[in-house]
Write an enzyme that holds these catalytic residues in place. Sequence first.
Site, PDB file in Angstrom:
ATOM      1  CG  ASP A  31      -1.678   1.268   1.400  1.00 26.30           C
ATOM      2  OD1 ASP A  31      -2.374   1.657   0.459  1.00 26.30           O
ATOM      3  OD2 ASP A  31      -1.552   1.896   2.471  1.00 26.30           O
TER       4      ASP A  31
ATOM      5  CG  ASP B 151      -1.668   1.937   6.404  1.00 32.84           C
ATOM      6  OD1 ASP B 151      -1.431   1.806   5.185  1.00 32.84           O
ATOM      7  OD2 ASP B 151      -1.952   3.021   6.928  1.00 32.84           O
TER       8      ASP B 151
ATOM      9  CG  ASP C 173      -4.512  -1.196   2.600  1.00 33.26           C
ATOM     10  OD1 ASP C 173      -4.813  -1.102   1.402  1.00 33.26           O
ATOM     11  OD2 ASP C 173      -3.781  -0.386   3.190  1.00 33.26           O
TER      12      ASP C 173
END
Length: 645
Positions: free
Chosen positions: A403, A600, A604
Site C-alpha cells: 500500500d 495499513d 486494505d
Amino acid sequence: MKRMNAHDNEMKMDDTDMAAMADGNMSGMDMHSMSGMDMDEMDMDGMPGMDDPGMKYMGNLKQKFWVSLGLMLIVVALAPLMGLSVNIGGLHLPITFPGSQWVLLIAATALFLYGGLPFIRGGIAEIRAHQPGMMALIGLGITVAYVYSVYAFVANNLLTGHAHLMNFFWELSTLIVIMLLGHWVEMNAVMKAGDATASLGQMLPDTVHMVHDGQVMDMPLADVQVGSQLRVLAGESIPADGQIDDGSTSINEALVSGESAPVSKTVGDQVTGGTVNGDGTITMTVTAVGDDGFIGQIGHMVSDAQQQKSRAENIASRVAGWLFYIALIVGLLTVAVWSPINGFGPALMMGVTVLIIACPHALGLALPLVIVRATGMSAKRGLLVRNRNAYEATSKAHYVMFDKTGTLTTGHFTVNAVQPLVDDMTANELLADFAALEQSSTHPFATGVMSAAKAQDVTVPAATDVQTIQGAGLQGTVDGHKLLIVNAKYLDEHDVDYAHNQVQQLAAAGNTVSLLVVDGQVQGMIAAGDVARPEAASAIKGLKAAGLVPVMLTGDNQQTADAVAQTLGIDDVHAELMPADKAQLIADYQQRGGVLMVGDGINDAPSLAGATWVLPSVRVLMWPLMRRMWCWSRARPRTSSTSSG
C-alpha cells in the site's frame, strides 16, 4: 498490573509472579518487574517456549555451563582424544602424572552428575510422557559414554590381564558442555524476546492521578482497578484502557496504529493504555487493566507465539524421537553383530560410539534457536509474530505488494494548494468545508487538512451523517447541503465535470488531489503532498537484490503513484484502485507466485486477508528487517477512516 518501587535498584518479584513462573506461564507476570531482569541468572523453569517435558530440569544454565566448562578443561587435559596423543606447541596431551587417571575419573564424574544429570532427568521425563526426543537421546548418549568409560577405567587400572580399553571421557565432557552452551544461548534468546515484550509495560506510568470523591490523589498504578476514575494531564501516558468522561484532547496512538499523527478524542471515546496524551486534560474511567488491557494482550500474543512450534520445529522434534529409537536399535545391533567377530569388549565400544555420534546437536538446537531469536528481535521492533510458520514460508514469496499512503510514504500530508473553482467561494471557505468532513477521519490527508485549517484559524462548521465512500473519500451534510470529498476517478465514473488540467498538473507534482462537491457541483479542490519514507528506497533496493518484485497498490491517482514509485524504484504500479480491486490483484498475483502484502488501514483489510503472508505497516524499524526478508504473519491491520487512499 503491579508496579516496581521506583527506589529499588534490584528487580523484585512478588508471590504472584513466582507462581506464574512455576506454572510455566509468564503472561501473568508484571511487565514492569520483568524489565531489567538478568537473563543469564534465570532458571529455565516455566519460560515461554520451554514447554518440552524435559526442559524444566535444566536449572540455572549460566552457572551450569561455567562450572561444567571448568571441569571439561580438566578432563580434556587428562583424557586422550580417541585414544590419541596430541602435541600443541610444547604441551603434550594428555597430561599424565601419578594418580592422573583418578583425577580424570573424579572430574568426569562431577561433570556427569552436575552438567549431565539434568539431561538424563529430562530424557526420563520425555520417555514417561511418551515423547522421546533430544533430551532422551542426549541422556542416553552421555549415560552409556560415562558407564562405559568407568568400566574402561576399572579394567585398565584395577584389573590385570585385560587388554587396554579406550574411554570416552573426552567426548562425554565436550558433548555436555556444547549442549549446555546451546541451551543457554537459546534461553537467552527466549528471555530477550520476553524482555522486549515486557518493556511495553514501561510505557505505562508508575503513578496515576486517581479521582475519588472529587479529590485527586497520586496513587500507584497497582491500585488501579476496572471502574477507577483517573485524571490524565497534558503530555502524560494513558495509564490504562478506558473511556473519556470529561474533557477533550488529541492522543498519539502510534503504539496502536503506527501513526504518530494525533487523533482527536472527546467525551465517550475510547483510549488505550500506553498511548500519549496531547495538550488536553481528560478524566477517564478505566475499562481494562493488566492482562485484559491492550499491552497485556500484546504480551499474551507474543507469549503464545513463543509457546507454539513451527512446522519445521515439529518435524525436528519427531525426527529426534525417531532418532532415539533408531540409535538405540542400531547400537544394540552393532554390539550383536560385532561381538562374534571381535569379541564383546570391542563390540561394546562400537555400540557406545554409535549412541554418542547420534546426539543431534544441530537438529535439536538450530531451528528453535533461530526462530525464537527472530521472534524476539521482531518484538523489539514492534512486530508481533502470531504464526511462526511464516518465517519458514518466506522462501516461497516472489511478490511484495505495498500500500502507498502511510506504508511507503510517511503519511504526513502537507496542504500545498487550496483552489476554489467557483467565483463565490474563498480559499478559507473551501478549507472550512473540507475540514468539516475530514475532522471525523484519521486518514493522513485529513490530518493535513485539519492542520492547514488550524494554521489559517478557519472556523470549521459541524457536519452530520458523515460516511466513508469506499476507495473514494467522504460524504456528509453541512448546513443542509450535501458535501462530497472525492478523488478524480470518482467524478469520472459518475460523469461529473471538473477542472481536469489543473488536477493533472497538481497530481503530476506528486500531490494527492481531492475535490469538493456541493449539491452535485464541484466547487474546489485541495492538493496535499506526502513524502516517501527515508528508509523505503533502500528497502525496495534490498528486496530487488533478494530476487523479489515490489508492487505498489494505491487508491490514489496515477500521476501521484507514478511520482512516488519513480522515487523509490518501483516499476510495477497499480493506481486508482478500490479495495475490491486490490483484493483481486492479490489473487491474480498469487497465481504467479507467493505474495507478501504490506498495508495499513481498513481499506486494505480485504487485501491483507487475501495475501499469502501479511506484514503490518507500522512506524517502527520495519525496513531493516525486511531487508533480511523475515515475515510477520496475521497481525491485525489497524482500523482508520480513509479519504482518498
